[in-house]
Motif scaffolding. Structure first.
Motif, PDB file in Angstrom:
ATOM      1  N   GLU A  35     -88.931 -30.855  88.538  1.00  0.00           N
ATOM      2  CA  GLU A  35     -89.122 -29.682  87.692  1.00  0.00           C
ATOM      3  C   GLU A  35     -90.489 -29.059  87.943  1.00  0.00           C
ATOM      4  O   GLU A  35     -91.469 -29.761  88.199  1.00  0.00           O
ATOM      5  N   ARG A  39     -88.586 -25.422  78.742  1.00  0.00           N
ATOM      6  CA  ARG A  39     -87.631 -26.436  78.260  1.00  0.00           C
ATOM      7  C   ARG A  39     -88.200 -27.219  77.087  1.00  0.00           C
ATOM      8  O   ARG A  39     -87.519 -27.430  76.076  1.00  0.00           O
ATOM      9  N   GLN A  45     -86.667 -18.086  86.325  1.00  0.00           N
ATOM     10  CA  GLN A  45     -86.148 -17.743  85.006  1.00  0.00           C
ATOM     11  C   GLN A  45     -87.189 -17.871  83.885  1.00  0.00           C
ATOM     12  O   GLN A  45     -87.198 -17.054  82.957  1.00  0.00           O
ATOM     13  N   PRO A  46     -88.101 -18.861  83.910  1.00  0.00           N
ATOM     14  CA  PRO A  46     -89.095 -18.953  82.834  1.00  0.00           C
ATOM     15  C   PRO A  46     -89.966 -17.717  82.674  1.00  0.00           C
ATOM     16  O   PRO A  46     -90.515 -17.486  81.596  1.00  0.00           O
ATOM     17  N   GLN A  53     -90.873 -24.316  84.325  1.00  0.00           N
ATOM     18  CA  GLN A  53     -89.604 -24.803  83.799  1.00  0.00           C
ATOM     19  C   GLN A  53     -89.829 -25.772  82.649  1.00  0.00           C
ATOM     20  O   GLN A  53     -89.161 -25.703  81.607  1.00  0.00           O
ATOM     21  N   ALA A  92     -83.787 -21.269  88.825  1.00  0.00           N
ATOM     22  CA  ALA A  92     -84.398 -22.064  87.758  1.00  0.00           C
ATOM     23  C   ALA A  92     -85.912 -21.876  87.701  1.00  0.00           C
ATOM     24  O   ALA A  92     -86.506 -21.909  86.617  1.00  0.00           O
ATOM     25  N   ILE A  93     -86.545 -21.663  88.854  1.00  0.00           N
ATOM     26  CA  ILE A  93     -88.004 -21.572  88.886  1.00  0.00           C
ATOM     27  C   ILE A  93     -88.496 -20.214  88.391  1.00  0.00           C
ATOM     28  O   ILE A  93     -89.549 -20.114  87.748  1.00  0.00           O
TER      29      ILE A  93
END
Length: 320
Positions: free
Chosen positions: A49, A57, A194-195, A53, A191-192
């Motif tokens: 991760e 989360r 999106q934050p 991320q 995923a990287i």
């Protein structure tokens, strides 16, 4: 040799109007159950991760609040135990706005990890924090509040993922697709990236750029705005008109945006971004433009005063 445990967290804030009709900045604190302390949402990275991320989360898991990351506030370090001062914990933090919708959707309940959430006026937070390191970190946020530069938008400059090499199989450079490794990078980017909550996706019309942003666009259900002026061909022809126009429009809108382009275009894209925001020159701009395939740099600016320049910049590789 020191051993580091890496973690990430957020300083969550929201605007509220008090009973006298005055708008206030409120900041979120968490009361941890086992530690009996008061801190900010944070937690350790899961295997594989990234820091961003983990920050998003952990904030969701500890508070029930879904956030996107704002300006980078820096890192703090402290020993994990008094017995072994070489074992340290490194925590990276971002500011993160909490919208009314996120508050309404929160599923938080007191639990074995976090027993309470506390919203406080920004100027009352420091006195409530248990640890000096958290207070030092929070001072960075307070300085941004004093400058009215805590409410930010970001511009992500992304170099396309690994492409097939030039060859007889791809006689037109513009049409070169991603290599298999590049396709894998494009999937990892979802995923990287999106934050950072990109609202607008803008890309060169080259196949390798469009394929790089396609998985993210599909995940976010957003269309990609295709711009010939971001292509390597336009740059080689010396035509930077559309590049400057795209950058200027992104800055005027003050909304999170992602721009995917090519290695030789990136230095000019960074330069135009600096010029459009009155940012100071420096080697940090060159470093932010020197990206391997699939890597990106995130630039943060004040929404109220983007002309105050770059507040922070962070760069992330995506390994092949």
């Amino acid at each position: 040799m020191s051993k580091s445990l890496f973690a990430a967290g957020t300083v969550c804030w929201r605007r509220v109007t008090n009973e006298r009709g005055v708008e206030q900045i409120m900041v979120l604190l968490i009361h941890r159950t086992k530690q009996r302390d008061i801190s900010f949402p944070k937690g350790k990275l899961d295997p594989g991760e990234s820091m961003p991320q983990a920050a998003v989360r952990e904030t969701l898991e500890e508070t029930g609040l879904k956030v996107g990351l704002g300006v980078n506030l820096g890192t703090i370090q402290y020993p994990l135990s008094k017995k072994d001062p070489k074992q340290v914990k490194t925590v990276q933090y971002w500011a993160a706005e909490v919208t009314d919708a996120a508050v309404q959707a929160s599923t938080f309940r007191p639990n074995s990890e976090v027993e309470a959430l506390e919203w406080l006026p920004a100027d009352e937070v420091s006195a409530r924090l248990t640890y000096a390191a958290d207070r030092d970190l929070y001072d960075v946020f307070l300085k941004l509040v004093a400058r009215n530069a805590f409410d930010t938008f970001s511009v992500v400059l992304l170099r396309h993922a690994k492409a097939e090499p030039r060859s007889d199989a791809y006689p037109v450079d513009h049409q070169r697709p991603l290599a298999p490794a590049g396709e894998e990078q494009a999937e990892k980017l979802v995923a990287i990236l999106q934050p950072f909550a990109p609202k607008r996706l803008i890309s060169s019309t080259a196949t390798r750029c469009l394929q790089t942003v396609a998985p993210l666009a599909a995940h976010l259900n957003k269309r990609v705005r295709e711009k010939d002026g971001l292509s390597q061909e336009a740059w080689e022809a010396g035509d930077l008109t559309e590049l400057r126009s795209v950058i200027g429009k992104v800055v005027r809108k003050t909304r999170n945006a992602l721009i995917c382009t090519h290695r030789p275009v990136l230095p000019d894209a960074v330069r135009e971004l600096a010029l459009a925001t009155g940012s100071l020159p420096g080697s940090y701009l060159q470093e932010a433009a020197e990206l391997p395939p699939g890597a990106f740099s995130v630039f943060h600016f004040s929404k109220q005063n983007p002309g105050a320049g770059i507040l922070s910049v962070e760069t992330y590789p995506v390994k092949l």
